[in-house]
Enzyme design. Structure first.
Site, mmCIF file in Angstrom:
data_model
loop_
_atom_site.group_PDB
_atom_site.id
_atom_site.type_symbol
_atom_site.label_atom_id
_atom_site.label_comp_id
_atom_site.label_asym_id
_atom_site.label_seq_id
_atom_site.Cartn_x
_atom_site.Cartn_y
_atom_site.Cartn_z
ATOM 1 N N VAL A 63 -41.334 91.122 -31.523
ATOM 2 C CA VAL A 63 -41.668 89.717 -31.818
ATOM 3 C C VAL A 63 -41.418 88.787 -30.626
ATOM 4 C CG1 VAL A 63 -41.351 89.928 -34.331
ATOM 5 C CG2 VAL A 63 -39.416 89.193 -32.892
ATOM 6 N N ASN A 89 -38.379 87.660 -40.398
ATOM 7 C CA ASN A 89 -37.075 88.228 -40.752
ATOM 8 C C ASN A 89 -36.396 88.956 -39.593
ATOM 9 O OD1 ASN A 89 -35.061 89.639 -42.696
ATOM 10 N ND2 ASN A 89 -36.199 91.345 -41.786
ATOM 11 N N TYR A 162 -26.051 83.133 -31.973
ATOM 12 C CA TYR A 162 -26.685 83.444 -33.264
ATOM 13 C C TYR A 162 -26.784 82.196 -34.151
ATOM 14 C CZ TYR A 162 -27.367 85.986 -37.726
ATOM 15 O OH TYR A 162 -27.846 86.455 -38.934
HETATM 16 N N1 LIG Z 1 -27.045 91.186 -43.122
HETATM 17 C C1 LIG Z 1 -26.557 89.977 -43.241
HETATM 18 O O1 LIG Z 1 -25.419 89.781 -43.684
HETATM 19 C C2 LIG Z 1 -27.370 88.778 -42.850
HETATM 20 C C3 LIG Z 1 -26.875 87.514 -43.171
HETATM 21 C C4 LIG Z 1 -27.616 86.392 -42.832
HETATM 22 C C5 LIG Z 1 -28.838 86.530 -42.187
HETATM 23 N N2 LIG Z 1 -29.303 87.773 -41.879
HETATM 24 C C6 LIG Z 1 -30.606 87.841 -41.203
HETATM 25 O O2 LIG Z 1 -31.483 88.667 -41.946
HETATM 26 C C7 LIG Z 1 -32.413 89.302 -41.062
HETATM 27 C C8 LIG Z 1 -32.381 90.809 -41.298
HETATM 28 O O3 LIG Z 1 -31.076 91.296 -41.008
HETATM 29 P P1 LIG Z 1 -30.550 92.726 -41.482
HETATM 30 O O4 LIG Z 1 -29.142 92.534 -41.882
HETATM 31 O O5 LIG Z 1 -31.518 93.339 -42.414
HETATM 32 O O6 LIG Z 1 -30.528 93.490 -40.064
HETATM 33 P P2 LIG Z 1 -31.044 94.936 -39.639
HETATM 34 O O7 LIG Z 1 -30.474 95.158 -38.294
HETATM 35 O O8 LIG Z 1 -30.779 95.926 -40.710
HETATM 36 O O9 LIG Z 1 -32.631 94.730 -39.536
HETATM 37 C C9 LIG Z 1 -33.233 93.981 -38.516
HETATM 38 C C10 LIG Z 1 -34.578 94.607 -38.201
HETATM 39 O O10 LIG Z 1 -35.203 93.812 -37.173
HETATM 40 C C11 LIG Z 1 -35.810 94.708 -36.245
HETATM 41 N N3 LIG Z 1 -35.961 94.060 -34.944
HETATM 42 C C12 LIG Z 1 -34.984 93.769 -34.053
HETATM 43 N N4 LIG Z 1 -35.505 93.217 -32.955
HETATM 44 C C13 LIG Z 1 -36.850 93.155 -33.148
HETATM 45 C C14 LIG Z 1 -37.934 92.690 -32.367
HETATM 46 N N5 LIG Z 1 -37.735 92.186 -31.129
HETATM 47 N N6 LIG Z 1 -39.176 92.767 -32.868
HETATM 48 C C15 LIG Z 1 -39.384 93.300 -34.105
HETATM 49 N N7 LIG Z 1 -38.408 93.774 -34.893
HETATM 50 C C16 LIG Z 1 -37.144 93.695 -34.414
HETATM 51 C C17 LIG Z 1 -34.860 95.907 -36.198
HETATM 52 O O11 LIG Z 1 -35.476 97.062 -35.656
HETATM 53 C C18 LIG Z 1 -34.454 96.036 -37.651
HETATM 54 O O12 LIG Z 1 -35.324 96.909 -38.353
HETATM 55 C C19 LIG Z 1 -31.996 88.896 -39.653
HETATM 56 O O13 LIG Z 1 -32.784 87.797 -39.235
HETATM 57 C C20 LIG Z 1 -30.554 88.476 -39.828
HETATM 58 O O14 LIG Z 1 -30.147 87.568 -38.842
HETATM 59 C C21 LIG Z 1 -28.609 88.910 -42.195
#
Ligand SMILES: NC(=O)c1ccc[n+]([C@@H]2O[C@H](COP(=O)([O-])OP(=O)(O)OC[C@H]3O[C@@H](n4cnc5c(N)ncnc54)[C@H](O)[C@@H]3O)[C@@H](O)[C@H]2O)c1
Length: 261
Positions: A63, A89, A162
C-alpha cells in the site's frame, strides 16, 4: 444478506483483523479482495474463503507503492465492474522510546499506516465517484485517540510514530467524508482497542505479550481482550446500507477502555 452484489477491497486482510473482515463481509454476500503484501497469507485466506463458498480474489500489493495500488484497483474494477467498499486496514507497528526513534522507524509506520490510506482512497474513490456510491472504512486505533507513550501498556505498546499516524487517520476520515460525501461516498473510521493478533507478538517476546494481554484486559470495563470479529462487526455496519446516513464518524471498539473515558 446485507452486501449482496457488492465488491470489497480490504487491505492487510491476509492476517488478524483484516482476515476476520473479509470473512464477515463475504458471509454477507460481498465479493472480497484479499489485498496484502504477503503472498502466502493471501493464498491461505483466499483458500479459506473459497472453501466456504465465497467469491474471493487475492492481490499482492504494497500500500506504500502508488503504482501497485493503482494497478490493483484497475484489476479489481476490470474483474468485477465496480468497487463498492474499501477498508484501509493494513498497518504495522515499530515501538521505540521517543529519543531513540530513528528516521526509518518513523517513515515506515507513517508510510503504511497513513500514506497507504492516501494512495488507496485516491485510487478507489475515482471509481466510486463515477458510480456515485461508495463506503470507505479506515482502521485507526485507540492509540490514535490520546497519548500513547512507549511502554504505556505495560510493555511496548503504541507510541509516537504509530499514534501520530492513527490520529491522522481519524482526522483524514472527517476531511474525506466532506470531500467525497457529495459523490455518494460515506467515510467512517473504526478504532479497535486491544485485540490479540499476530501484531501482538511482532515486537514482543511471548512472556512480554502475555503480560501485555493481562494489563490490557484490566484496562477495559469488559475485562477481556477484543476478538477480531468485534472489529469486523463494526466494519460491516459502516460497509452496508444500514449506515447510509452516517459519515465522518469514529467508532471505538475497545470494550470500554477506562483510560479513554
Ligand atoms: N491488534 C490490535 O490490537 C490493534 C489495535 C488497534 C488497531 N489495530 C490496527 O488494525 C489493523 C490490523 O492489525 P492486526 O492486528 O490485524 O495486524 P496483523 O499484523 O495481524 O495484520 C496486518 C496485515 O497488514 C499487512 N501489511 C503490512 N504492511 C503492508 C503493506 N505495506 N501493504 C499491504 N499490506 C501490508 C500484513 O502483511 C498483515 O497481513 C492495523 O491497521 C492495526 O494498526 C490493531
Amino acid at each position: 444478506m446485507r452486501l449482496k452484489d457488492k465488491v470489497a477491497i480490504v487491505t492487510g486482510s491476509g492476517s488478524g483483523l483484516g482476515r476476520a473482515m473479509v470473512h464477515r463481509l463475504s458471509e454477507q454476500g460481498a465479493s472480497v479482495v484479499v489485498a496484502d503484501i504477503k503472498q502466502e497469507s493471501i493464498d491461505t485466506v483466499v483458500a479459506e474463503l473459497q472453501q466456504a463458498g465465497r467469491t474471493a480474489m487475492g492481490y499482492k500489493v504494497d500500500v506504500t507503492n502508488r503504482r501497485q495500488v493503482q494497478d490493483m484497483t484497475k484489476s479489481v474494477a476490470e474483474k468485477f465492474g465496480h468497487i463498492d467498499i474499501l477498508v484501509n486496514n493494513a498497518g504495522i507497528v515499530r515501538p521505540r522510546p521517543w529519543l531513540t526513534m530513528d528516521d526509518a522507524d518513523w517513515d515506515a509506520v507513517i508510510a503504511v499506516d497513513l500514506k497507504g490510506v492516501f494512495y488507496c482512497v485516491q485510487a478507489v474513490a475515482k471509481y466510486m465517484m463515477e458510480q456515485k456510491y461508495g463506503k470507505i472504512v479506515n482502521i485507526s486505533s485507540v492509540a490514535g485517540t490520546g497519548a500513547a507513550p512507549f511502554g504505556g501498556g505495560g510493555s511496548p505498546a503504541g507510541n509516537g510514530n504509530y499514534s501520530s499516524a492513527k490520529a491522522a487517520v481519524i482526522h483524514l476520515t472527517k476531511t474525506l467524508a466532506r470531500e467525497l460525501g457529495p459523490h455518494g461516498i460515506t467515510v467512517n473510521c473504526v478504532a479497535p482497542g486491544f485485540v490479540v493478533t499476530p501484531m501482538t507478538y511482532t515486537t514482543r517476546t511471548k512472556e512480554e505479550a502475555e503480560k501485555h494481554i493481562e494489563s490490557r484486559k484490566k484496562a477495559c470495563v469488559m475485562n477481556r481482550a477484543g476478538k477480531p470479529e468485534d472489529t469486523a462487526n463494526a466494519v460491516l455496519f459502516f460497509a452496508c446500507d444500514e449506515s447510509s446516513f452516517v459519515s465522518g464518524q469514529l467508532l471505538c471498539v475497545d470494550g470500554g477502555r477506562i483510560d479513554r473515558m
